[in-house]
Scaffold this active site. Structure first.
Site, PDB file in Angstrom:
ATOM      1  N   LYS A   1      -1.563   4.316 -22.708  1.00 51.12           N
ATOM      2  CA  LYS A   1      -0.694   3.479 -23.544  1.00 51.12           C
ATOM      3  C   LYS A   1       0.702   3.421 -22.928  1.00 51.12           C
ATOM      4  O   LYS A   1       1.036   4.199 -22.038  1.00 51.12           O
ATOM      5  CB  LYS A   1      -0.633   4.038 -24.968  1.00 51.12           C
ATOM      6  CG  LYS A   1      -0.076   5.448 -25.063  1.00 51.12           C
ATOM      7  CD  LYS A   1      -0.123   5.962 -26.487  1.00 51.12           C
ATOM      8  CE  LYS A   1       0.423   7.398 -26.559  1.00 51.12           C
ATOM      9  NZ  LYS A   1       0.488   7.898 -27.937  1.00 51.12           N
TER      10      LYS A   1
ATOM     11  N   TYR B   1      33.582   1.964 -17.568  1.00 53.75           N
ATOM     12  CA  TYR B   1      34.046   1.531 -18.879  1.00 53.75           C
ATOM     13  C   TYR B   1      34.712   2.662 -19.666  1.00 53.75           C
ATOM     14  O   TYR B   1      34.310   3.821 -19.589  1.00 53.75           O
ATOM     15  CB  TYR B   1      32.865   1.015 -19.715  1.00 53.75           C
ATOM     16  CG  TYR B   1      32.293  -0.300 -19.263  1.00 53.75           C
ATOM     17  CD1 TYR B   1      33.003  -1.488 -19.420  1.00 53.75           C
ATOM     18  CD2 TYR B   1      31.027  -0.360 -18.692  1.00 53.75           C
ATOM     19  CE1 TYR B   1      32.460  -2.696 -19.021  1.00 53.75           C
ATOM     20  CE2 TYR B   1      30.476  -1.572 -18.285  1.00 53.75           C
ATOM     21  CZ  TYR B   1      31.203  -2.730 -18.452  1.00 53.75           C
ATOM     22  OH  TYR B   1      30.665  -3.932 -18.055  1.00 53.75           O
TER      23      TYR B   1
ATOM     24  N   MET C   1      25.180  -1.264 -17.569  1.00 54.93           N
ATOM     25  CA  MET C   1      23.865  -1.862 -17.774  1.00 54.93           C
ATOM     26  C   MET C   1      23.075  -1.936 -16.474  1.00 54.93           C
ATOM     27  O   MET C   1      21.863  -1.687 -16.452  1.00 54.93           O
ATOM     28  CB  MET C   1      24.004  -3.265 -18.373  1.00 54.93           C
ATOM     29  CG  MET C   1      22.655  -3.914 -18.677  1.00 54.93           C
ATOM     30  SD  MET C   1      22.791  -5.600 -19.321  1.00 54.93           S
ATOM     31  CE  MET C   1      23.373  -5.293 -20.989  1.00 54.93           C
TER      32      MET C   1
ATOM     33  N   ARG D   1       0.036  11.001 -40.377  1.00 58.26           N
ATOM     34  CA  ARG D   1       0.134   9.674 -39.780  1.00 58.26           C
ATOM     35  C   ARG D   1      -1.092   8.885 -40.236  1.00 58.26           C
ATOM     36  O   ARG D   1      -1.488   8.993 -41.384  1.00 58.26           O
ATOM     37  CB  ARG D   1       0.224   9.828 -38.248  1.00 58.26           C
ATOM     38  CG  ARG D   1       0.941   8.714 -37.536  1.00 58.26           C
ATOM     39  CD  ARG D   1       1.424   9.089 -36.142  1.00 58.26           C
ATOM     40  NE  ARG D   1       0.362   9.508 -35.235  1.00 58.26           N
ATOM     41  CZ  ARG D   1       0.552   9.781 -33.945  1.00 58.26           C
ATOM     42  NH1 ARG D   1       1.774   9.686 -33.429  1.00 58.26           N
ATOM     43  NH2 ARG D   1      -0.444  10.161 -33.170  1.00 58.26           N
TER      44      ARG D   1
END
Length: 387
Positions: A38, A267, A315, A136
């Protein structure tokens, strides 16, 4: 490194993956090994690593959502694939069309599966989920659930292939709660046997249980994180299983300059040089999965030495102080963000510790903007550039 790629890539070592799979097969010594792929195989690229898993012992695969299974089918993967989570009724046709096995945890849902399978002249293969203490998805282990599963077993066009549960604390040293969950699982199974419900494959062993709880290995096991070379925690017995990390995250230096003392980097003016510094810029940032939460903590490996990341991670870029790095560092120099060189390492465990999280999350964070480069016998055999 690669002329046709941006200078950020994840190297996936298929030899290490094969080694891990072989060791897991040997330790498990059971009929079914359901490889957990997954989340794009925990960020490693499911389509490209599954053949190696199958060649070295995996007999089936498990994904979280049906679209992940469909991707594998379209990629030519023919072995059994099960969905561990919920598939909406609107996507049941997709399950049946691609012969993907579905987790079931309610009678009503099983009835919908049965109806759709009848209509399509298919047989819906299912695995019964039992909630033994995770809270769950899953049937609660009680008499009503036993009767519900019995009713499911009698529905037309439904075949129960397996029954499973999931441990919540198998990776902890104290196994008391895992023993409780196992007892709940066994009692539920005995209840189904009493009602003549046939279960081909019981699977409750996750990575930690494969290592520490041999009594939980029934007809099947579900290795996850250990496939990719990491232990589920520091509390499992690591002597049981030799693992090799499969992924390395690398980049190249794209810019170097001297910055005077007293200047700010990145930043927010959160980092200020306290000496004349040699600063290298790397073209990797939080959009690639190299999170800005590593501010003030991260280091990279350059020329076999550790160098600190300085200032906030942007980023798409970050900056590294290479003032103290020995050797003539030039633009184009390879940098390791996750990996090892000459005995110097920064792995997913190290980064997870910096972030207060787990190694699973670190490797899953590497985004699809980062090409995957597949290595076998020391050579590049494939490159997957998602963008």
């Amino acid at each position: 490194m690669f002329k046709h790629l941006r200078p950020v890539w994840a190297e996936i070592n298929l030899d290490n993956l094969a080694s891990n799979m072989k060791h897991i097969k040997e330790l498990s010594n059971t009929k079914e090994i359901i490889g957990i792929v997954k989340a794009d195989a925990y960020g490693h690229g499911a389509l490209d690593i599954v053949p190696t898993l199958i060649e070295n012992g995996a007999t089936a695969l498990a994904v979280a959502v049906v679209s992940e299974g469909v991707e594998l089918r379209r990629g030519g993967i023919e072995c059994p694939i099960m969905v561990l989570g919920f598939t909406p009724p609107s996507l049941i046709d997709m399950l049946l069309k691609h012969d993907i096995e579905q987790t079931v945890f309610s009678l009503d849902y099983a009835k919908e599966l049965s109806k759709a399978a009848e209509k399509m002249h298919k047989v819906a293969k299912i695995h019964i989920a039992v909630d033994t203490g995770m809270g769950r998805i899953g049937f609660l282990p009680n008499e009503q659930s036993i009767q519900d599963v019995k009713a499911i077993s009698m529905l037309p066009n439904i075949k129960i292939k397996g029954m499973f549960s999931h441990f919540s604390t198998a990776d902890e040293k104290n196994k008391e709660y895992s023993a409780y969950q196992l007892n709940q699982f066994n009692k539920f199974y005995e209840g189904l046997k009493r009602e003549n419900v046939n279960i081909e494959t019981r699977h409750i062993s996750n990575s930690a249980a494969i290592m520490d709880l041999p009594e939980t290995i029934f007809e099947g096991v579900r290795p996850g994180i250990i496939l990719y070379g990491y232990y589920p925690s520091n509390e499992v017995d690591k002597t049981k299983l030799e693992l090799k990390p499969v992924m390395q995250l690398k980049t190249n230096v794209v810019h170097i300059k001297k910055i005077p003392s007293g200047e700010y980097i990145s930043y927010g003016r959160k980092f200020k040089t306290d000496r004349e510094s040699l600063i290298a810029t790397l073209p990797v940032g939080y959009a690639d999965g190299y999170t800005r939460l590593l501010f003030g903590k991260a280091k990279v490996i350059i020329n076999g030495q550790l160098a600190p990341v300085v200032g906030r991670i942007c980023m798409d870029q970050c900056m590294v102080d290479i003032t103290d790095i020995k050797g003539d560092i030039k633009v184009g120099e390879e940098v390791i963000l996750i990996g090892e060189k000459n005995g110097v390492k920064i792995d997913a465990d190290d980064i997870a510790e910096m972030l207060g999280t787990i190694n699973y999350e670190v490797i899953c964070m590497i985004s699809k903007r980062v090409p995957r480069v597949y290595i076998k016998n020391g050579e590049v055999i494939k490159v997957r550039n998602y963008i």
